[in-house]
Design a protein around this motif. Structure first.
Motif, PDB file in Angstrom:
ATOM      1  N   PHE A   1       2.682   0.038  -4.127  1.00  0.00           N
ATOM      2  CA  PHE A   1       1.451   0.086  -4.928  1.00  0.00           C
ATOM      3  C   PHE A   1       1.764   0.175  -6.414  1.00  0.00           C
ATOM      4  O   PHE A   1       1.071  -0.424  -7.239  1.00  0.00           O
ATOM      5  CB  PHE A   1       0.591   1.276  -4.500  1.00  0.00           C
ATOM      6  CG  PHE A   1      -0.798   1.250  -5.080  1.00  0.00           C
ATOM      7  CD1 PHE A   1      -1.710   0.286  -4.682  1.00  0.00           C
ATOM      8  CD2 PHE A   1      -1.186   2.177  -6.030  1.00  0.00           C
ATOM      9  CE1 PHE A   1      -2.997   0.249  -5.218  1.00  0.00           C
ATOM     10  CE2 PHE A   1      -2.461   2.156  -6.571  1.00  0.00           C
ATOM     11  CZ  PHE A   1      -3.380   1.188  -6.160  1.00  0.00           C
TER      12      PHE A   1
ATOM     13  N   SER B   1       0.814  -1.220   0.000  1.00  0.00           N
ATOM     14  CA  SER B   1       0.000   0.000   0.000  1.00  0.00           C
ATOM     15  C   SER B   1       0.846   1.268   0.000  1.00  0.00           C
ATOM     16  O   SER B   1       0.312   2.376  -0.096  1.00  0.00           O
ATOM     17  CB  SER B   1      -0.943   0.014   1.210  1.00  0.00           C
ATOM     18  OG  SER B   1      -0.208  -0.023   2.417  1.00  0.00           O
TER      19      SER B   1
ATOM     20  N   ARG C   1      -5.418   1.555   0.540  1.00  0.00           N
ATOM     21  CA  ARG C   1      -5.459   1.459  -0.925  1.00  0.00           C
ATOM     22  C   ARG C   1      -6.607   0.565  -1.363  1.00  0.00           C
ATOM     23  O   ARG C   1      -6.997  -0.373  -0.663  1.00  0.00           O
ATOM     24  CB  ARG C   1      -4.157   0.860  -1.457  1.00  0.00           C
ATOM     25  CG  ARG C   1      -2.918   1.677  -1.210  1.00  0.00           C
ATOM     26  CD  ARG C   1      -2.762   2.818  -2.195  1.00  0.00           C
ATOM     27  NE  ARG C   1      -1.438   3.410  -2.080  1.00  0.00           N
ATOM     28  CZ  ARG C   1      -1.014   4.413  -2.838  1.00  0.00           C
ATOM     29  NH1 ARG C   1      -1.793   4.932  -3.762  1.00  0.00           N
ATOM     30  NH2 ARG C   1       0.206   4.902  -2.673  1.00  0.00           N
TER      31      ARG C   1
END
Length: 289
Positions: free
Chosen positions: A15, A10, A37
């Motif tokens: 990500f 995240s 996220r």
């Protein structure tokens, strides 16, 4: 299809790794906060909540049936990651670690020492093939604590202080170049049991960097050089009111060259990371600045 666990999925680097790799591999996204996220738009994704990487039993479950691990978080969890692998008895083929060129500082730093110790632990104890990628200062997204934060500050002020003359060198790396390096290295035996420094195409001075950012904002800013001793006094005065804008270590680091030799990286990975000018253009194009 092979399965890759991404620790810190995240985060900003993690990500982007999910975005880049989810079309190629099954991904185990290992996160502390499942609300940070939204992974619902990706295929081949499983999300695992691990409150702390030191919780090796939880981590062991999250890496079950994985073929590789990318640690996009702190490298000083190397020992805990190895413990989780041994508990799981997974046949991990490759582990990539995010290190830091901060280990080369000559300034006493507990953070740098932890990273040095972690790298040495990996070299001494890992039988699994590993790769350590050491970025310099990472920038290129709207929430980075470096260039984006600087740009927000410069937008608000016509004057900006420099610690000393601002002539020391810095060589920040664009986040997409770092993520690209991970994709290239993953499962490639030529990168096994090795470490690489990644930075921007060439170093620039701190003062030049600040000017380039202000120019990209079409903002006229006057940069004022202040002696480090004066700034240290200001820090002490602010501390009386429990205010902190910069640490003593940051002052010292500002007076240290942070450029790095990336030729080993360029030769091995087959590309040269973008220049700071090109990075700023990309940030402006993406409406990050």
């Amino acid at each position: 299809m092979k399965t890759v666990a991404i620790i810190g999925a995240s985060g900003h680097v993690g990500f982007r790794l999910v975005q880049k790799l989810s079309s190629i591999y099954n991904i185990h996204c290992i996160v502390r906060d499942t609300d940070k996220r939204d992974f619902s738009d990706f295929n081949n994704i499983q999300v695992f909540k691990v409150d702390d990487i030191s919780y090796t039993l939880e981590l062991a479950k999250a890496i079950n049936n994985c073929h590789a691990i990318i640690n996009a978080g702190y490298i000083w969890f190397a020992e805990e990651i190895l413990q989780a692998v041994n508990i799981n008895k997974s046949s991990i083929e490759h582990i990539l670690f995010t290190g830091s060129t901060g280990i080369f500082t000559k300034i006493p730093s507990s953070s740098a020492e932890l990273k040095r110790e972690a790298e040495q632990y990996i070299v001494d104890n890992y039988q699994i093939p590993f790769t350590i990628i050491r970025p310099t200062m990472i920038y290129g997204h709207k929430n980075d604590q470096n260039i984006s934060k600087l740009s927000r500050t410069l937008k608000k002020t016509p004057l900006f202080p420099l610690v000393g003359s601002g002539d020391k060198l810095i060589q920040p790396v664009f986040i997409d170049d770092l993520v690209n390096a991970y994709e290239i290295a993953l499962f490639d035996e030529k990168f096994y049991n090795n470490s690489y420094n990644i930075a921007g195409a060439e170093p620039i001075s701190n003062k030049e960097l600040f000017k380039k950012v202000s120019n990209s904002l079409d903002k006229k800013v006057i940069f004022i050089s202040i002696h480090p001793y004066v700034i240290s006094i200001i820090i002490k005065l602010l501390a009386l009111f429990k205010l902190k804008i910069i640490s003593y270590e940051q002052i010292k680091r500002f007076q240290e060259n942070k450029n790095i030799d990336i030729e080993k990286f360029v030769q091995a990975f087959g590309f040269r990371p973008r220049s700071f000018d090109d990075g700023l253009k990309q940030m402006k194009k993406s409406h990050v600045l």
